[in-house]
Structures are given as structure tokens and as C-alpha cells.
Design an enzyme around this catalytic site. Structure first.
Site, PDB file in Angstrom:
ATOM      1  N   GLY A 152     -35.835  -7.919 -22.879  1.00 37.69           N
ATOM      2  CA  GLY A 152     -35.863  -9.283 -23.012  1.00 37.69           C
ATOM      3  C   GLY A 152     -35.515  -9.694 -23.955  1.00 37.69           C
ATOM      4  O   GLY A 152     -35.109 -11.087 -24.176  1.00 37.69           O
ATOM      5  N   CYS A 153     -36.056  -9.111 -25.188  1.00 38.44           N
ATOM      6  CA  CYS A 153     -36.043  -9.395 -26.439  1.00 38.44           C
ATOM      7  C   CYS A 153     -34.763  -9.549 -26.758  1.00 38.44           C
ATOM      8  O   CYS A 153     -34.924 -10.506 -27.597  1.00 38.44           O
ATOM      9  CB  CYS A 153     -37.140  -8.280 -27.194  1.00 38.44           C
ATOM     10  SG  CYS A 153     -38.537  -9.039 -26.725  1.00 38.44           S
ATOM     11  N   THR A 154     -33.952  -8.276 -26.634  1.00 32.77           N
ATOM     12  CA  THR A 154     -32.968  -8.625 -27.246  1.00 32.77           C
ATOM     13  C   THR A 154     -32.306  -9.195 -26.510  1.00 32.77           C
ATOM     14  O   THR A 154     -31.173 -10.300 -26.888  1.00 32.77           O
ATOM     15  CB  THR A 154     -31.861  -7.345 -26.011  1.00 32.77           C
ATOM     16  OG1 THR A 154     -32.699  -5.813 -27.071  1.00 32.77           O
ATOM     17  CG2 THR A 154     -30.499  -6.949 -27.450  1.00 32.77           C
TER      18      THR A 154
END
Length: 90
Positions: free
Chosen positions: A44-46
């Protein structure tokens, strides 16, 4: 501390991927997008970081800079920036 939209960010000083100190006051006079994320290199952060990366041209045209903040260390940030070709400060 909860941060609400439209409220000035609290003063902070953190370390960039090279270990240099970066403070909110360093961006005085700059339109700044500060986003918070839980961890480098998670799916998700990527996805979120790559979306900011892909929009930096549009943000630049509007005179905005992007800064991402997470609890990860400088080494982790360096790897994440390199792996995803991020073009903004973590």
C-alpha cells in the site's frame, strides 16, 4: 497528536535518507504536501509513494513539493527511494 486538514502542521525536525536534519521551517514559503505512511516498501505504501512520484510534475507546475514521513530509518528510506525511483524527500 491528530492532525486535521487545513490546520498548520506542528514544527518538526527529522532525518532525510542521507542522515541530514530536515525541519518544517526549511520549507518556509513553499507550498508543501506532507503525507504520512506506516512503512517503506509495503504494498500500500509503495502504491501511494509511486502515485506521488508520478504526480510530481503536476505538483511542480502548481509550485508544490512533496515530503513523505514514516517511522523508518534513513537506510530504509534510501532503499525505498532507489527501488521505486522516488523523486521527492522521505
Amino acid at each position: 497528536m491528530a492532525i486535521k486538514e487545513g490546520v498548520r502542521a506542528p514544527a518538526f525536525t527529522l532525518y532525510d535518507p542521507t542522515g541530514a536534519k530536515v525541519a518544517l521551517k526549511d520549507f518556509k514559503g513553499t507550498n508543501l504536501i506532507v503525507y504520512f505512511y506506516p512503512r517503506d516498501a509495503t504494498p500500500g505504501c509503495t502504491k501511494e509513494a509511486c502515485a506521488f512520484r508520478d504526480l510530481t510534475g503536476e505538483f511542480s507546475e502548481l509550485r508544490f513539493s512533496v515530503v513523505g514521513i514514516s517511522p523508518d530509518n534513513s537506510s530504509s528510506h534510501q532503499k525505498f527511494i532507489s527501488a521505486q525511483a522516488l523523486n521527492f524527500l522521505l
